[in-house]
Design an enzyme around this catalytic site. Structure first.
Site, PDB file in Angstrom:
ATOM      1  N   GLY A  38      -2.819  -9.401 -11.877  1.00 48.56           N
ATOM      2  CA  GLY A  38      -4.214  -9.008 -11.810  1.00 48.56           C
ATOM      3  C   GLY A  38      -4.385  -7.602 -12.351  1.00 48.56           C
ATOM      4  O   GLY A  38      -3.426  -6.818 -12.376  1.00 48.56           O
ATOM      5  N   GLN A  83      -8.367   0.414 -13.728  1.00 47.11           N
ATOM      6  CA  GLN A  83      -6.948   0.646 -14.032  1.00 47.11           C
ATOM      7  C   GLN A  83      -6.726   0.942 -15.505  1.00 47.11           C
ATOM      8  O   GLN A  83      -5.649   1.428 -15.874  1.00 47.11           O
ATOM      9  CB  GLN A  83      -6.091  -0.561 -13.602  1.00 47.11           C
ATOM     10  CG  GLN A  83      -6.041  -0.737 -12.087  1.00 47.11           C
ATOM     11  CD  GLN A  83      -5.142  -1.903 -11.701  1.00 47.11           C
ATOM     12  OE1 GLN A  83      -5.589  -3.046 -11.689  1.00 47.11           O
ATOM     13  NE2 GLN A  83      -3.894  -1.629 -11.407  1.00 47.11           N
ATOM     14  N   CYS A 111       1.349  -2.811  -7.230  1.00 44.05           N
ATOM     15  CA  CYS A 111       0.188  -2.515  -8.073  1.00 44.05           C
ATOM     16  C   CYS A 111       0.684  -1.883  -9.360  1.00 44.05           C
ATOM     17  O   CYS A 111       1.554  -1.008  -9.326  1.00 44.05           O
ATOM     18  CB  CYS A 111      -0.738  -1.549  -7.335  1.00 44.05           C
ATOM     19  SG  CYS A 111      -2.194  -1.081  -8.277  1.00 44.05           S
ATOM     20  N   LEU A 112       0.121  -2.322 -10.483  1.00 44.11           N
ATOM     21  CA  LEU A 112       0.537  -1.754 -11.774  1.00 44.11           C
ATOM     22  C   LEU A 112       0.225  -0.262 -11.853  1.00 44.11           C
ATOM     23  O   LEU A 112       0.827   0.450 -12.641  1.00 44.11           O
ATOM     24  CB  LEU A 112      -0.137  -2.507 -12.924  1.00 44.11           C
ATOM     25  CG  LEU A 112       0.285  -3.975 -13.091  1.00 44.11           C
ATOM     26  CD1 LEU A 112      -0.544  -4.641 -14.178  1.00 44.11           C
ATOM     27  CD2 LEU A 112       1.775  -4.093 -13.409  1.00 44.11           C
ATOM     28  N   HIS A 167      -7.120  -7.534  -3.404  1.00 43.10           N
ATOM     29  CA  HIS A 167      -6.507  -6.341  -4.000  1.00 43.10           C
ATOM     30  C   HIS A 167      -7.345  -5.836  -5.184  1.00 43.10           C
ATOM     31  O   HIS A 167      -7.652  -4.645  -5.280  1.00 43.10           O
ATOM     32  CB  HIS A 167      -5.084  -6.693  -4.435  1.00 43.10           C
ATOM     33  CG  HIS A 167      -4.346  -5.581  -5.118  1.00 43.10           C
ATOM     34  ND1 HIS A 167      -3.215  -5.007  -4.588  1.00 43.10           N
ATOM     35  CD2 HIS A 167      -4.564  -4.946  -6.300  1.00 43.10           C
ATOM     36  CE1 HIS A 167      -2.792  -4.052  -5.414  1.00 43.10           C
ATOM     37  NE2 HIS A 167      -3.587  -4.008  -6.460  1.00 43.10           N
ATOM     38  N   GLU A 168      -7.701  -6.768  -6.079  1.00 47.56           N
ATOM     39  CA  GLU A 168      -8.448  -6.358  -7.282  1.00 47.56           C
ATOM     40  C   GLU A 168      -9.850  -5.868  -6.936  1.00 47.56           C
ATOM     41  O   GLU A 168     -10.325  -4.892  -7.523  1.00 47.56           O
ATOM     42  CB  GLU A 168      -8.526  -7.503  -8.292  1.00 47.56           C
ATOM     43  CG  GLU A 168      -7.189  -7.980  -8.837  1.00 47.56           C
ATOM     44  CD  GLU A 168      -6.285  -6.863  -9.326  1.00 47.56           C
ATOM     45  OE1 GLU A 168      -6.768  -5.819  -9.774  1.00 47.56           O
ATOM     46  OE2 GLU A 168      -5.058  -7.042  -9.224  1.00 47.56           O
ATOM     47  N   HIS A 210     -10.024  -2.331  -5.901  1.00 46.12           N
ATOM     48  CA  HIS A 210      -9.994  -1.360  -7.005  1.00 46.12           C
ATOM     49  C   HIS A 210     -11.414  -0.991  -7.456  1.00 46.12           C
ATOM     50  O   HIS A 210     -11.657   0.141  -7.870  1.00 46.12           O
ATOM     51  CB  HIS A 210      -9.262  -1.958  -8.219  1.00 46.12           C
ATOM     52  CG  HIS A 210      -7.772  -1.796  -8.192  1.00 46.12           C
ATOM     53  ND1 HIS A 210      -7.161  -0.564  -8.217  1.00 46.12           N
ATOM     54  CD2 HIS A 210      -6.766  -2.705  -8.192  1.00 46.12           C
ATOM     55  CE1 HIS A 210      -5.834  -0.732  -8.225  1.00 46.12           C
ATOM     56  NE2 HIS A 210      -5.569  -2.022  -8.199  1.00 46.12           N
TER      57      HIS A 210
END
Ligand code: ZN
Length: 166
Positions: free
Chosen positions: A46, A51, A89-90, A131-132, A135
């Protein structure tokens, strides 16, 4: 196709609230394509627009590697149950931590043609949606970690298959 630079924790763009998308422009379409490319390139499941430094309410998710989901102006309308597991997380490279999320999520969003749709997810998809969407309101999973944030190398092998990055 273009890979965009993934912003990392400490970059204040990750702590801001994103704005709703009013219409799909060629720039938005290009952003969505780039977000998908960037997510796949990074082996993520995701990615949210902040991000890659864009404060718009857009996320892309693919928990299987062959089922890309584009969510524009998404919102969660129903949750149920609980799951506790490792999350990554990226934007927080090399780290993982335990987070409790709902085990079931129902959300509404718009697709890349601005058509509204409903999506239901359980387990990893429910976790990814939560999670997304966090953000988009400037929140990172590290705020919700139970216990200590681990280096990915500290994770025991048994957890590796549950390990994922968003
Ligand atoms: Zn993330």
């Amino acid at each position: 196709m273009a890979i965009r630079n993934i912003r990392e924790i400490g970059d204040e763009v990750l702590n801001k609230t994103c704005k709703e998308v009013k219409e799909i422009t060629p720039r938005i379409k290009e952003l969505i394509e780039d977000m998908l490319d960037t997510m796949y390139e990074a082996n993520g499941v995701g990615l949210a627009a902040p991000q890659v430094g864009i404060l718009k309410r857009i996320v892309v998710i693919d928990v299987t590697g062959e089922d890309p989901i584009v969510m524009i102006n998404p919102r969660i309308v129903e949750t149920d149950g609980e799951q506790t597991g490792y999350e990554g997380c990226l934007s927080v490279p090399g780290k993982n931590g335990v987070v409790t999320r709902p085990n079931y999520v129902k959300a509404v969003a718009f697709n890349e043609n601005m058509e509204e749709y409903e999506i239901e997810g359980t387990e990893i998809l429910a976790r990814a949606i939560c999670h997304e969407l966090d953000h988009l309101d400037g929140h990172l999973y590290v705020e919700k970690v139970e216990g200590r944030l681990l280096d990915s190398s500290e994770l025991e092998e048994e957890f590796e298959e549950d390990d994922f990055e968003e």
